[in-house]
Design a protein around this motif. Structure first.
Motif, PDB file in Angstrom:
ATOM      1  N   VAL A 236       1.792   2.768  -4.555  1.00  0.00           N
ATOM      2  CA  VAL A 236       3.184   2.319  -4.718  1.00  0.00           C
ATOM      3  C   VAL A 236       2.949   1.313  -5.797  1.00  0.00           C
ATOM      4  CG1 VAL A 236       5.107   1.021  -3.622  1.00  0.00           C
ATOM      5  CG2 VAL A 236       4.394   3.142  -2.526  1.00  0.00           C
ATOM      6  N   ILE A 237       1.951   0.571  -5.291  1.00  0.00           N
ATOM      7  CA  ILE A 237       1.139  -1.129  -6.546  1.00  0.00           C
ATOM      8  C   ILE A 237       1.397  -0.471  -7.795  1.00  0.00           C
ATOM      9  CG2 ILE A 237      -0.277  -2.527  -6.517  1.00  0.00           C
ATOM     10  CD1 ILE A 237      -0.369  -2.512  -3.112  1.00  0.00           C
ATOM     11  N   GLN A 238       0.766   0.692  -7.914  1.00  0.00           N
ATOM     12  CA  GLN A 238      -0.188   0.710  -8.905  1.00  0.00           C
ATOM     13  C   GLN A 238       1.468   1.523  -9.589  1.00  0.00           C
ATOM     14  OE1 GLN A 238      -4.097   2.934  -8.912  1.00  0.00           O
ATOM     15  NE2 GLN A 238      -3.044   5.182  -9.254  1.00  0.00           N
ATOM     16  N   ARG A 239       2.213   2.642  -9.206  1.00  0.00           N
ATOM     17  CA  ARG A 239       2.656   3.133 -10.154  1.00  0.00           C
ATOM     18  C   ARG A 239       3.876   2.185 -10.424  1.00  0.00           C
ATOM     19  NH1 ARG A 239       6.851   5.778  -4.894  1.00  0.00           N
ATOM     20  NH2 ARG A 239       7.355   3.846  -5.297  1.00  0.00           N
ATOM     21  N   ASP A 240       4.794   1.330  -9.257  1.00  0.00           N
ATOM     22  CA  ASP A 240       5.765   0.015 -10.152  1.00  0.00           C
ATOM     23  C   ASP A 240       5.094  -0.831 -10.451  1.00  0.00           C
ATOM     24  OD1 ASP A 240       6.349   2.127  -8.239  1.00  0.00           O
ATOM     25  OD2 ASP A 240       7.434   1.318  -6.347  1.00  0.00           O
ATOM     26  N   GLY A 241       3.730  -0.979 -11.562  1.00  0.00           N
ATOM     27  CA  GLY A 241       3.293  -2.140 -11.666  1.00  0.00           C
ATOM     28  C   GLY A 241       3.622  -2.905 -11.032  1.00  0.00           C
ATOM     29  N   THR A 266       0.548  10.014  -2.640  1.00  0.00           N
ATOM     30  CA  THR A 266       1.707   9.450  -2.842  1.00  0.00           C
ATOM     31  C   THR A 266       1.529   9.312  -1.222  1.00  0.00           C
ATOM     32  OG1 THR A 266       2.403  11.857  -2.447  1.00  0.00           O
ATOM     33  CG2 THR A 266       1.958  11.535  -4.537  1.00  0.00           C
ATOM     34  N   PRO A 267       3.647   8.504  -1.256  1.00  0.00           N
ATOM     35  CA  PRO A 267       3.842   7.781  -0.022  1.00  0.00           C
ATOM     36  C   PRO A 267       4.216   9.637   0.477  1.00  0.00           C
ATOM     37  CG  PRO A 267       4.320   7.073  -1.275  1.00  0.00           C
ATOM     38  CD  PRO A 267       3.695   7.679  -2.326  1.00  0.00           C
ATOM     39  N   GLN A 268       4.782  10.275   0.387  1.00  0.00           N
ATOM     40  CA  GLN A 268       5.010  11.758   0.533  1.00  0.00           C
ATOM     41  C   GLN A 268       3.393  12.154   1.973  1.00  0.00           C
ATOM     42  OE1 GLN A 268       7.733  12.545   1.763  1.00  0.00           O
ATOM     43  NE2 GLN A 268       6.965  14.462   3.284  1.00  0.00           N
ATOM     44  N   TRP A 269       2.423  12.367   0.704  1.00  0.00           N
ATOM     45  CA  TRP A 269       1.069  12.579   0.975  1.00  0.00           C
ATOM     46  C   TRP A 269       0.716  11.490   2.944  1.00  0.00           C
ATOM     47  CZ3 TRP A 269      -3.117   9.487   1.396  1.00  0.00           C
ATOM     48  CH2 TRP A 269      -4.364  10.447   1.447  1.00  0.00           C
TER      49      TRP A 269
END
Ligand SMILES: Nc1nc2c(c(=O)[nH]1)N[C@H]1C(S)=C(S)[C@@H](COP(=O)(O)OP(=O)(O)OC[C@H]3O[C@@H](n4cnc5c(=O)[nH]c(N)nc54)[C@H](O)[C@@H]3O)O[C@H]1N2
Ligand SMILES: Nc1nc2c(c(=O)[nH]1)N[C@H]1C(S)=C(S)[C@@H](COP(=O)(O)OP(=O)(O)OC[C@H]3O[C@@H](n4cnc5c(=O)[nH]c(N)nc54)[C@H](O)[C@@H]3O)O[C@H]1N2
Ligand code: SF4
Ligand SMILES: [Mo]
Length: 681
Positions: A236-241, A266-269
């Motif tokens: 999440v941290i990487q994905r959301d900059g 992923t959060p789903q995983w």
């Protein structure tokens, strides 16, 4: 004429507890009348915890409960039958046996086992000088508790003993408590520190304990899946900059080694493997990354088979968001408060001293996880020297421990304040004075406070402080090295001088405690880490050289086979490890030994609250009373540690079921990875 004097002595609780409470002992006519909390102490700010209030006014001051004289075994091992002997006779007999064993088989066949029965500095460390001089084998103390976490964070930060100053929380927006249960293991930290914060509190734990129930966010993770949760949060941290790229470039090794794996997690995983809802993973990651954030990794967290990998994975969060070394941001496992205090001087610990050169080889350390097997081997262990611990209650494979201790050819000496289950197997029992009966120094391993331990009464009966016992034993052995005979006051003055809190011993006794610094300290402010690169090493060549993965992996423990459940056995609210397990008031408060089971698992087995149930695995069977409650996840059982085995109806505690499987690093306990089946009795 009647005298009627009242005096209050300020002292410090020396138990193995985050809190490090201040104590006020009320003396009437020179005798202890009440042991209470020091309301001026910044940790407890009032009463002691319930367990210490009971035991310090109960068993610890009860002549009938305490060991008062040296004892020699007069019955079968374990029978608990002893005869009273004098100190000289006892120490001469111990010395003669140690000399015999050392001469015939080498000093390494003498095992020194100790831990944190008292954490005061002299009583907790000084005896190691004796064993070091003797050349005995040390049973590595941390392998029963927290060595996986130490090993992992040594790779990452170069130290696991430099955390955050709790006072810096005034600048925090988020506090994560991951795999610790302060509502039990640190009641005043829970109440005053967490209870008083405006920061968002996130708890990560398979159990909805009181701290989790009060938290803003509870991530109820499946046991042993925390590395995956850390990777999903990093995703999440990487994905959301939200990465602090500048911080990573300057201070972190190994982001590139994990970036691709993070991308996959992923959060789903994360939800699928950890059980934590994806939305909560997203939310917790965003709040943590925004910071300033504190991250506390508990000792419970690393008592999992892959505890070391879990610790390395969790370290990605502060490393990739720069949440360390600035106000309100930091990481914490344990604070070595004395080392932190001694920055300006040398280390103030009572070091173990020089090793014997007469023996030709220095002491080697072995893991506590190997002890149940080693004790079966007459050629390996010929003397078992136990002080400050109670291995029959605390170690894995309880049955095997007892079988080993029952060996007639094993010479066992136990030094304790009480006739514990372990002491019952001793050839010689030596009575230890309690913390109320001698001077020493204490520190909290959470708060950056140092406290005096002040003598309030003469030792009960003929009991002696650990340090005096081992000075006398050194004399009986004919040793002459000066460090084996150093007196307490000289050690206290030396340590106080070196840790530079600006107080002499009389001043510290008067005040009752001292902070290492008046203002909150920003630990790691210089962002210089004692790793090979001087940076935070998420990826580590040193780890790889030691046979570990180069970087943390997003792995989880295999789920238990059908019918099997994970058994967690963390700290008991009413006990301090096994201490207080013999106090009658504490025993009343505890009631029968319980196992908490989720309604879903209970329903499938027709188990109801109050039923007698049997837990079993390859180690044996243990009868407990069921408590059906959704505080634990399906597939997870909870039964607290360290009751006195001999006082249980089943003559055992939960460590009967504890299989001594080592963690992935540090050869440490993976007790919270234990698996069992459960059925109605
Ligand atoms: N199932 C399960 N088992 C566990 C754990 C778990 O999570 N689950 N946790 C583990 C952990 S974290 C730890 S630290 C270990 C602790 O295990 P141990 O180190 O065995 O700790 P205690 O059982 O408290 O034993 C300490 C003994 O020291 C004695 N003592 C107190 N003061 C003094 C003193 O001044 N001198 C002397 N000579 N003796 C003194 C006390 O009376 C007590 O008998 O247990 C481990 N066992
Ligand atoms: N009252 C009391 N206080 C004590 C002690 C005591 O015996 N009694 N013992 C002292 C000692 S020696 C120690 S080491 C400390 C230990 O105190 P803590 O650091 O709090 O550790 P534990 O009590 O072992 O376990 C804490 C939590 O870890 C959780 N846990 C277990 N497995 C996992 C997992 O896989 N993932 C996550 N996220 N959580 C998990 C458990 O559910 C539990 O709630 O407490 C000290 N304080
Ligand atoms: S055991 Fe912990 S909470 Fe209890 S009095 Fe001692 S330091 Fe305080
Ligand atoms: Mo511990």
């Amino acid at each position: 004429m009647t005298t009627n004097t009242k005096e209050t002595v300020l002292t410090t609780c020396p138990r193995d507890c985050y809190d490090g409470c201040g104590i006020a002992v009320v003396l009437r006519d020179g005798e202890i009348s009440r042991v209470a909390g020091n309301r001026d102490h910044p940790s407890n700010r009032g009463p002691l915890c319930g367990k210490c209030s009971a035991a310090y006014n109960g068993a610890w001051r009860d002549q009938a409960a305490r060991l008062l004289h040296p004892l020699r075994r007069s019955g079968k091992k374990g029978s608990g039958r002893f005869e009273r002997i004098g100190w000289d006779e006892a120490l001469d007999e111990v010395a003669a046996n140690l000399r015999r064993i050392s001469d015939h088989y080498g000093p390494h066949s003498i095992y020194n086992t100790h831990y944190t029965g008292t954490c005061s500095l002299i009583a907790g460390e000084f005896p190691n000088r004796f064993f070091s001089h003797l050349g005995a084998t040390e049973v590595d103390p941390d392998t029963i508790c927290n060595n996986a976490g130490h090993t992992a964070w040594n790779y990452v930060f170069g130290s696991s003993l430099n955390g955050f100053d709790p006072r810096t929380a005034r600048d925090s927006r988020c506090i994560v408590v991951w795999g610790a249960n302060p509502s039990t293991s640190a009641p005043h930290v829970d109440r005053h520190w967490l209870g008083g914060t405006k920061a968002c509190v996130i708890v990560v734990d398979p159990v909805r304990h009181d701290t989790a129930a009060r938290a803003d966010i509870h991530l109820q993770v499946r046991p042993g899946t925390d590395a995956a949760l850390a990777f999903a949060m990093a995703h999440v941290i990487q994905r959301d900059g939200l990465l602090d790229r500048d911080f990573i470039a300057r201070h972190v090794e190994g982001y590139d080694a994990v970036a691709a794996a993070i991308e996959q997690c992923t959060p789903q995983w994360g939800h699928e493997v950890t059980g934590v809802p994806a939305g909560l993973i997203e939310k917790a990651a965003a709040i943590y990354a925004a910071g300033p954030s504190l991250l506390w990794l508990g000792q419970g967290l690393q008592r999992q088979p892959a505890g070391g990998n879990i610790f390395r994975a969790c370290a990605m969060l502060p490393a990739f968001t720069g949440n360390i070394g600035r106000p309100g941001a930091g990481v914490y496992y344990l604070n070595s408060t004395f080392d932190i205090a001694a920055r300006r001087g040398g280390s103030p610990e009572v070091d173990a001293g020089d090793q014997s050169d007469g023996a030709g080889e220095g002491p080697v350390a072995v893991s506590q996880m190997d002890i149940p097997d080693l004790l079966q081997d007459p050629a390996a262990v010929r003397a078992y020297m136990v002080w400050n611990c109670n291995p029959v209650a605390s170690n894995p494979a309880q049955d095997k421990m007892r079988r080993g201790l029952a060996r007639d050819d094993l010479f066992t000496v136990v030094t304790d304040c009480f006739l514990t289950d372990t002491a019952r197997y001793a050839d010689i029992v030596l009575p230890a004075a309690s913390f109320l009966e001698f001077d020493d120094l204490c520190c909290s391993y959470f708060h950056l406070t140092i406290g005096p331990q002040v003598k309030c009464a003469e030792p009960m009966g003929e009991a002696l402080p650990n340090q005096e016992i081992f000075r006398r034993l050194a004399r009986a052995m004919g040793f002459d090295s000066a460090e084996l005979f150093e007196d307490d006051r000289s050690m206290i003055d030396d340590m106080l001088g070196r840790c530079d809190v600006g107080m002499t011993w009389p001043e510290l006794k008067q005040k009752g405690w001292a902070y290492v610094s008046e203002e909150p300290m920003i630990l790691w402010r210089d962002l210089r880490f004692a790793t090979p690169s001087g940076r935070i090493e998420i990826a580590s060549l040193k780890a790889r050289d030691d046979g570990q993965p180069y970087a943390p992996v997003a792995a989880v423990d295999e789920a238990p086979a059908p019918e099997w459940l994970r058994l967690l056995s963390p700290a008991d609210k009413h006990l301090m490890n096994s201490s207080y397990g013999n106090d009658t008031h504490v025993r009343d408060l505890m009631g029968p030994a319980l196992v908490t089971i989720n309604p879903q698992d209970a329903g499938a087995r027709h188990i109801r609250t109050g039923d007698q149930v049997v837990l079993s695995n390859g180690n044996g069977e243990l009868a407990l009373t069921a408590r059906v409650d959704d505080a634990t996840l399906p597939g997870v059982l909870l039964a607290c540690k360290s009751r006195w085995p001999g006082l249980e109806t089943s003559d055992a505690n939960v460590n009967l079921l504890h299989i001594p499987q080592k963690t992935d690093m540090g050869e440490s306990t993976s007790v919270h990875g234990t698996q069992v089946k459960i059925r109605r009795a």
